[in-house]
Design an enzyme around this catalytic site. Structure first.
Site, short mmCIF file in Angstrom:
data_model
loop_
_atom_site.label_atom_id
_atom_site.label_comp_id
_atom_site.label_asym_id
_atom_site.label_seq_id
_atom_site.Cartn_x
_atom_site.Cartn_y
_atom_site.Cartn_z
N ASP A 106 -18.48 31.48 5.74
CA ASP A 106 -17.21 30.79 5.92
C ASP A 106 -16.58 31.37 7.19
O ASP A 106 -16.97 32.45 7.65
CB ASP A 106 -16.33 31.04 4.69
CG ASP A 106 -14.94 30.48 4.85
OD1 ASP A 106 -14.79 29.34 5.31
OD2 ASP A 106 -13.98 31.20 4.51
N ASP A 130 -12.68 31.07 8.35
CA ASP A 130 -11.32 31.57 8.27
C ASP A 130 -11.18 32.64 7.19
O ASP A 130 -11.54 32.42 6.03
CB ASP A 130 -10.35 30.42 7.97
CG ASP A 130 -10.37 29.36 9.06
OD1 ASP A 130 -10.99 29.60 10.11
OD2 ASP A 130 -9.78 28.28 8.83
N ASP A 138 -14.19 34.02 1.44
CA ASP A 138 -13.00 34.66 0.89
C ASP A 138 -12.38 33.85 -0.25
O ASP A 138 -11.50 34.36 -0.93
CB ASP A 138 -11.94 34.81 1.99
CG ASP A 138 -11.37 33.47 2.41
OD1 ASP A 138 -10.20 33.18 2.09
OD2 ASP A 138 -12.11 32.68 3.04
#
Length: 272
Positions: free
Chosen positions: A16, A18, A189
């Site tokens: 991922d 961000d 996250d």
């Protein structure tokens, strides 16, 4: 162990973007240059800044992501695609360099040293994610794609790379490129990326939100904390190649050995 020789089948590491590789929302990070070039008005900049604050403070759940998606697509309707790409290209290093996690760069370098493809899978738009991926030396990028007509965004979305769609993208790439997903890795996250994490044999939660932290504990997925954002130019002792991909290659070669030591220490600490 991460540094072991890869399995016989071709493997990959899916990241991922961000809050996993960079510390902010990649799209919202470009709010200032978009404003300076006339794409955003002051109200839109303030709204983007607030969205960035909420993103950093509490992460983003499904409802927040959907609201952000609707807002961003409506905001960029009618924008000139070439202008957006030019702005991102011209400001990329100034905007993104300072917010890239050092730990993420080390992991990317280690995976590449182990012979794995590095793939960034992001909900942000291709015009932003693709150059970031090139800067970091990623082998492939999968990102949200807007519909374009006559060189301008229509406000419609052709591909929304979010939640379960990230897992779909991973499976498609695995089929196309022959990845052995049981020997592959994934990092995120957010609990919204659980389908992507479940699709590989080695899922990792990075800077996990509360929901993902709970799921990771239940499934005994390793938890990693990235916090050290060091500008790429500082990682290579002031050397700044002309081409971003070359810079990423130099960075990868320089941190691979140190990264193995860092990762081993992290693993020992997580088992303590």
């Amino acid at each position: 162990m991460l540094g072991d020789v890869a399995p016989a089948g071709r493997t990959a590491a899916f990241f991922d973007l961000d809050k996993t590789i960079i510390a902010k929302s990649s799209v919202l990070a470009f709010g200032r240059p978009f404003y300076q070039n006339g794409l955003l008005n002051r109200r839109a900049v303030l709204r983007s800044a607030y969205a960035q604050f909420m993103f950093a403070l509490a992460g983003a759940d499904n409802d927040q992501i959907e609201r952000m998606r609707a807002y961003l697509t409506s905001m960029c309707t009618g924008w000139d695609v070439a202008q957006v790409r030019d702005i991102v290209s011209e400001t990329l290093h100034d905007i993104i360099d300072p917010i890239v996690y050092d730990e993420a760069v080390e992991l990317i370098a280690m995976h590449k040293a182990a012979g794995r493809d590095v793939v960034i899978v992001s909900t942000s738009g291709e015009e932003v994610v693709t150059p970031i991926g090139a800067m970091l030396g990623a082998d492939h990028v999968v990102a949200t794609r807007m519909v374009v007509a006559d060189g301008h965004y229509t406000g419609e979305i052709e591909r929304y790379t979010y939640g379960p769609e990230k897992a779909v993208a991973v499976l498609q790439l695995a089929d196309e490129r022959g990845y052995d997903l049981s020997g592959s890795y994934a990092y995120s996250d957010s609990a919204t990326d659980v389908p992507m994490l479940e699709s590989v044999g080695h899922p990792y939660a990075v800077n996990a939100d509360r929901a993902l932290r709970k799921i990771a504990a239940e499934r005994q997925w390793p938890l990693l904390t990235f916090s050290n954002a060091v500008p790429l130019r500082e990682r290579i002792s002031g050397f700044r190649p002309e081409h971003p991909v070359t810079a990423a290659t130099v960075v990868g070669a320089g941190v691979a050995a140190a990264g193995l030591v860092w990762y081993s220490a992290r693993r020992r600490a997580s088992r303590a």
